[in-house]
Scaffold this active site. Structure first.
Site, mmCIF file in Angstrom:
data_model
loop_
_atom_site.group_PDB
_atom_site.id
_atom_site.type_symbol
_atom_site.label_atom_id
_atom_site.label_comp_id
_atom_site.label_asym_id
_atom_site.label_seq_id
_atom_site.Cartn_x
_atom_site.Cartn_y
_atom_site.Cartn_z
ATOM 1 N N ARG A 1 12.449 11.009 1.534
ATOM 2 C CA ARG A 1 13.372 9.988 1.018
ATOM 3 C C ARG A 1 12.736 9.091 -0.047
ATOM 4 O O ARG A 1 13.405 8.304 -0.689
ATOM 5 C CB ARG A 1 13.921 9.143 2.174
ATOM 6 C CG ARG A 1 15.088 9.821 2.883
ATOM 7 C CD ARG A 1 15.530 9.052 4.089
ATOM 8 N NE ARG A 1 14.624 9.256 5.210
ATOM 9 C CZ ARG A 1 14.665 8.549 6.342
ATOM 10 N NH1 ARG A 1 15.555 7.587 6.478
ATOM 11 N NH2 ARG A 1 13.823 8.800 7.330
ATOM 12 N N TYR B 1 -11.331 -10.458 -32.441
ATOM 13 C CA TYR B 1 -11.605 -9.279 -31.615
ATOM 14 C C TYR B 1 -13.116 -9.150 -31.463
ATOM 15 O O TYR B 1 -13.842 -9.022 -32.461
ATOM 16 C CB TYR B 1 -11.033 -8.001 -32.251
ATOM 17 C CG TYR B 1 -11.524 -6.793 -31.475
ATOM 18 C CD1 TYR B 1 -11.164 -6.631 -30.136
ATOM 19 C CD2 TYR B 1 -12.409 -5.865 -32.049
ATOM 20 C CE1 TYR B 1 -11.652 -5.566 -29.386
ATOM 21 C CE2 TYR B 1 -12.895 -4.797 -31.299
ATOM 22 C CZ TYR B 1 -12.519 -4.658 -29.973
ATOM 23 O OH TYR B 1 -13.022 -3.627 -29.237
HETATM 24 C C1 UD1 Z 1 9.879 8.524 14.437
HETATM 25 C C2 UD1 Z 1 10.295 8.678 15.902
HETATM 26 C C3 UD1 Z 1 11.403 7.681 16.210
HETATM 27 C C4 UD1 Z 1 10.934 6.274 15.893
HETATM 28 C C5 UD1 Z 1 10.440 6.180 14.483
HETATM 29 C C6 UD1 Z 1 9.757 4.841 14.272
HETATM 30 C C7 UD1 Z 1 9.931 11.037 16.413
HETATM 31 C C8 UD1 Z 1 10.574 12.337 16.691
HETATM 32 N N1 UD1 Z 1 10.739 10.019 16.126
HETATM 33 O O1 UD1 Z 1 10.989 8.913 13.641
HETATM 34 O O2 UD1 Z 1 11.756 7.770 17.564
HETATM 35 O O3 UD1 Z 1 12.002 5.373 16.106
HETATM 36 O O4 UD1 Z 1 9.449 7.200 14.197
HETATM 37 O O5 UD1 Z 1 9.382 4.640 12.944
HETATM 38 O O6 UD1 Z 1 8.724 10.925 16.484
HETATM 39 N N2 UD1 Z 1 4.561 13.453 10.811
HETATM 40 C C9 UD1 Z 1 3.548 14.400 10.849
HETATM 41 N N3 UD1 Z 1 3.882 15.692 11.046
HETATM 42 C C10 UD1 Z 1 5.165 16.108 11.216
HETATM 43 C C11 UD1 Z 1 6.185 15.136 11.169
HETATM 44 C C12 UD1 Z 1 5.857 13.814 10.984
HETATM 45 O O7 UD1 Z 1 2.378 14.074 10.704
HETATM 46 O O8 UD1 Z 1 5.364 17.310 11.397
HETATM 47 C C13 UD1 Z 1 4.194 12.043 10.590
HETATM 48 C C14 UD1 Z 1 4.845 11.467 9.342
HETATM 49 O O9 UD1 Z 1 3.986 11.635 8.216
HETATM 50 C C15 UD1 Z 1 5.045 10.007 9.708
HETATM 51 C C16 UD1 Z 1 5.151 10.014 11.219
HETATM 52 O O10 UD1 Z 1 4.688 11.268 11.644
HETATM 53 O O11 UD1 Z 1 3.948 9.205 9.329
HETATM 54 C C17 UD1 Z 1 6.593 9.793 11.683
HETATM 55 O O12 UD1 Z 1 7.413 10.789 11.158
HETATM 56 P P1 UD1 Z 1 8.844 10.466 10.580
HETATM 57 O O13 UD1 Z 1 9.432 11.715 10.074
HETATM 58 O O14 UD1 Z 1 8.779 9.311 9.649
HETATM 59 O O15 UD1 Z 1 9.605 10.049 11.938
HETATM 60 P P2 UD1 Z 1 10.902 9.155 12.045
HETATM 61 O O16 UD1 Z 1 12.079 9.980 11.676
HETATM 62 O O17 UD1 Z 1 10.726 7.869 11.349
#
Ligand code: UD1
Ligand code: CA
Length: 458
Positions: free
Chosen positions: A17, A368
């Protein structure tokens, strides 16, 4: 059970996003990347070690840290937060009887203090999992917390029913696990959900079913957990940090007249009794001394100012040093590797680059000065130009103590001006000038009587 715990930060996801070529967690907030901020707040808890799960733009993410500071684990494909934790299985297995603090890498506003109650509660209640929840006015996008029949679990928004979506208590993305319980449960997480991802939050449901003890701490600091999932949310997060930084500097004795228009990076230091006027920007690792005055539209980056320095309006200073009681501006441009010595004065439309400007020396207007070494008490007249570049190479200009450079002088480098020498205004100096001499190099003035009248008659 040992008090020591490990920390694991999830930072492998791209962050689509943001609509950026650059991974989300490397976007900066007041001079520090999002991930750096998360690591710093965790380091404040003194974990035994910190591991970062990397994947997308792995090299760039690793480049953010000095070697040995944190360790890295690669998650080759980003299949969800549980999958990211699973990538760390090898490391976690080595610490079976310890705890691991897991935190999303996109929570730049969280302070160490806010995380502390999680550790306390987890140890007191001897939970398998303790997580942080928060009550948010707008919970959109977050996992919701469901308390039912004594069991607490998290449901992701995409999989929540309309009534569950009305819940305002959310999962913040910070968890403390007993490593043994985590490793028992993690392989049981499936990806049978709307997004087809392995959700770390699913461990809550599984643990509840298996009768493993889950606790939670509802934080009072909900504002620190707002999502930073888009550029606009990034701007809002920066604003929170900006306000926090200005408050902290004010508490330490700096006067910041207009917090709304002042931008000061997180690593900047400012001494007591310094006054910052509206619309000043100070970036990077700049250090500003005591009792300085920085007037409007000053922009300083990675520079060091001594005490009682005055920077008049609309001045830019980059990677340079301004010593005690010097005055620079208005409208000066001090480029990298310049040093302006004590009590020197640099005025409007003066540009310096890689120049040492001596004690009590003055260059008040339109000059300068590039690649110059200017000793103490030198007077640089209006419109002096150091011609330091011949189209291929840069050359040095040396001006010894007490010299006087008349207005409109061109100093063709390499060239040396001796102690207390004088240069007549309008000269083009191509040869060294001996100490105490007067050098003038301009064509003799001629005069043609009544020239104007004769021209008009033609
Ligand atoms: C996540 C939580 C949600 C919470 C929110 C809080 C899950 C499934 N959901 O959602 O419950 O309310 O955070 O901010 O965990 N990442 C990886 N590998 C992956 C996927 C993600 O390292 O395969 C890392 C991302 O880089 C990020 C973090 O995990 O820093 C969270 O991932 P993101 O996709 O932002 O989760 P949210 O949808 O925000
Ligand atoms: Ca997120």
């Amino acid at each position: 059970m040992s008090q020591a715990f490990l920390a694991l930060i999830l930072a492998a996801g791209k962050g689509t996003r943001f609509k950026s070529e650059r991974i989300k967690v490397l976007h900066p907030l007041l001079g520090k990347s999002m991930l750096r901020l998360v690591v710093d707040s965790i380091l404040g808890l003194k974990p035994q070690n910190v591991h970062v799960v990397v994947g997308y733009q792995k090299k760039e993410v690793m480049g953010e840290f000095t070697s040995g500071e944190v360790a890295f684990i690669t998650q080759k494909e980003q299949l969800g937060t549980a999958h990211a934790v699973l990538a760390a299985k090898g490391v976690l297995k080595k610490y079976m009887n310890k705890d691991v603090l897991i935190m999303n890498g996109d929570l730049p506003l969280v302070r160490t203090e806010t995380l502390k109650p999680l550790l306390t509660l987890h140890r007191r209640e001897k939970n398998a999992l303790t997580f942080l929840s928060a009550e948010l006015e707008n919970p959109t996008g977050f996992g919701r917390i469901i308390h039912s029949a004594g069991a607490t679990r998290v449901i992701e928004e995409k999989d929540a029913s309309p009534s569950e979506r009305k819940i305002k208590e959310v999962n913040t993305g910070v968890y403390l696990f007993k490593i043994k319980d985590l490793l028992d449960v993690l392989p049981k997480v499936s990806n049978q959900n709307k997004k087809g991802e392995f959700y770390l939050t699913d461990v809550t449901g599984i643990m509840a079913q298996e009768g493993r003890k889950i606790g939670f701490h509802k934080t009072k600091h909900a504002g620190e957990f707002v999502g930073v999932n888009s550029r606009y949310e990034l701007a809002q997060a920066i604003d929170v940090l900006r306000e926090r930084k200005i408050r902290s500097l004010s508490e330490k004795g700096a006067t910041i007249l207009d917090p709304r228009t002042t931008w000061i990076d997180l690593d900047v230091k400012i001494g007591a009794d310094t006054v910052i006027y509206p619309s000043v920007i100070i970036e990077g690792h700049s250090v500003i001394g005591r009792e300085c005055r920085l007037y409007p539209f000053t922009h300083i980056r990675d520079s060091r100012l001594g005490n009682r320095v005055e920077i008049l309006g609309s001045t830019e200073i980059v990677e340079s040093v301004i010593e005690d009681e010097a005055r620079v501006g208005p409208f000066s441009r001090i480029r990298p590797d310049s040093i302006i010595r004590k009590k020197a004065k640099v005025g409007n439309f003066v540009e310096m680059k890689n120049t040492v400007f001596g004690k009590q020396s003055k260059a008040m207007h339109l000059s300068y000065l590039g690649d110059c070494e200017i000793k103490d008490s030198v007077n640089v007249g209006a419109g002096t130009i150091a011609c330091n570049y011949d189209g291929r190479e840069k050359h040095k200009t040396l001006i010894e103590e007490g010299a006087f450079i008349g207005s409109g002088t061109e100093l063709v480098a390499p060239v040396k001006i001796g102690k207390r020498a004088y240069i007549g205004a309008g000269s083009t100096i191509t040869k060294n000038v001996s100490p105490g001499a007067l050098a003038v190099s301009r064509s003799k003035q001629i005069e043609k009587k009544n020239w104007s009248r004769r021209k008009r008659k033609k």
